[in-house]
Scaffold this active site. Sequence first.
Site, PDB file in Angstrom:
ATOM      1  CB  THR A  74      26.219   3.615  10.354  1.00 11.98           C
ATOM      2  OG1 THR A  74      25.110   3.541  11.206  1.00 11.98           O
ATOM      3  CG2 THR A  74      26.604   2.264   9.713  1.00 11.98           C
ATOM      4  CG  ASN A 133      21.577   1.930  20.304  1.00  9.52           C
ATOM      5  OD1 ASN A 133      22.335   1.721  20.979  1.00  9.52           O
ATOM      6  ND2 ASN A 133      20.404   1.255  19.766  1.00  9.52           N
ATOM      7  CD  GLN A 157      20.006   7.777  20.610  1.00  7.75           C
ATOM      8  OE1 GLN A 157      19.423   8.727  21.094  1.00  7.75           O
ATOM      9  NE2 GLN A 157      19.846   7.184  19.428  1.00  7.75           N
ATOM     10  CB  SER A 177      23.815  10.890  12.978  1.00  8.59           C
ATOM     11  OG  SER A 177      24.662   9.557  12.880  1.00  8.59           O
ATOM     12  CB  ALA A 178      22.542  15.563  11.383  1.00  9.06           C
ATOM     13  CG  HIS A 179      19.198  11.053  12.011  1.00  9.15           C
ATOM     14  ND1 HIS A 179      18.322   9.703  12.290  1.00  9.15           N
ATOM     15  CD2 HIS A 179      20.351  10.250  11.897  1.00  9.15           C
ATOM     16  CE1 HIS A 179      19.048   8.781  12.358  1.00  9.15           C
ATOM     17  NE2 HIS A 179      20.322   8.886  12.121  1.00  9.15           N
ATOM     18  CB  THR A 215      30.167  15.657  -4.084  1.00 11.78           C
ATOM     19  OG1 THR A 215      30.999  15.534  -5.341  1.00 11.78           O
ATOM     20  CG2 THR A 215      29.693  17.184  -4.140  1.00 11.78           C
ATOM     21  CB  CYS A 301      19.802  -0.055  13.011  1.00 10.47           C
ATOM     22  SG  CYS A 301      20.485  -0.201  14.535  1.00 10.47           S
TER      23      CYS A 301
END
Length: 358
Positions: A74, A133, A157, A177-179, A215, A301
């Site tokens: 996102t 998605n 995806q 995205s990682a998830h 960070t 989402c």
Amino acid sequence: MDLAHYFDNAATTPVDPQVLEAMLPFLKEACGNAHSIHSYGTQARDAVERAREQIALLVGSEDPSEILFTSGATESNNLVLQSSMEAAISSIEHSSVREPALFAGFHELDLTDGQPAPPAGHRALISAIRVNNETGHTLNLDRLAPRCDRLHSDLTQAVGKIPVSLGSSAIGLASFSAHKLYGPKGVGALYARGGEFPEPLMRGGGQEQGFRAGTLNVPGIVGFGEAARVAMERQDDDFHHAEHLRSVVIEELSGLSDWRINEGSDQSPFILSLSFLGLEGESLVLELDRAGYAISAGAACSSTKVEPSHVLIALGLTPEWARGTVRISFGRTNTADSAAGLARTLRACVGTLLNLRL
């Protein structure tokens, strides 16, 4: 809860045990800030760069500096769209592309099956999703390259599920995205060919080559890197597993009336979109949840929205069909038995809800 019954992997995947193991030291004793100059910081920085190399390898980039870490796709999508003065997007984009694009007044293009290439005329940027998605439709992006200066794709995806080779593709910018590939939530990346990233959205530090202040999420980035490594090892097996599970569900549903599969000529097996005429997708989701199965009625989402999905409407569904749509998305923890059980339970729920309407 039984993860074999979790069929909402397009929303998020469970963290792979190897990913968790790789992250744990950086959640405990390896606590350094990756931009500190002492040994703790050096350890963290080395781990970040190793993860960057693993992710670059997964997406087919020969230069790890082409990978910029973000909080997720996102943010990456917004970074691209909000930095563009003129652009167009496909009509089946994820909301994190569609909403900033429409807010900026950008145009939508119909790039779905059977549609011609976009009309003549050059654009600074075109953003087109590789794998949708909600339905798993995949778009042919090569035909877009002559129509724009830069081509961006939301690969959320796709990465880790189907082969991606950004170094040899027309895609100049890509988000993921990682998830979605068994990594942690809250970390993602933006790929930019040649390291030509958009102007930063956030300023206040020199992190990430000066393109993103803040960070670094070292544990998350380490987990992302490990998830990329595991995905490379498992990609073929995961693909064939999803193909088999998808076929099991479809076979078990055969014989039902007034239902349809929403798929394209080129389709990801990881997502199965089904519509049932005369029903509400949310009702089916809740009934299946009571029976111990997790699916969705569309993108997570957008789960609070009541209007029919813009994706389904763009693909030609009427509102009546679109409202009765559910999404089943397959992953490593699912089994053939659990897929068959899901389908049988779905059949029963459809019958129950239709009888209640009589």
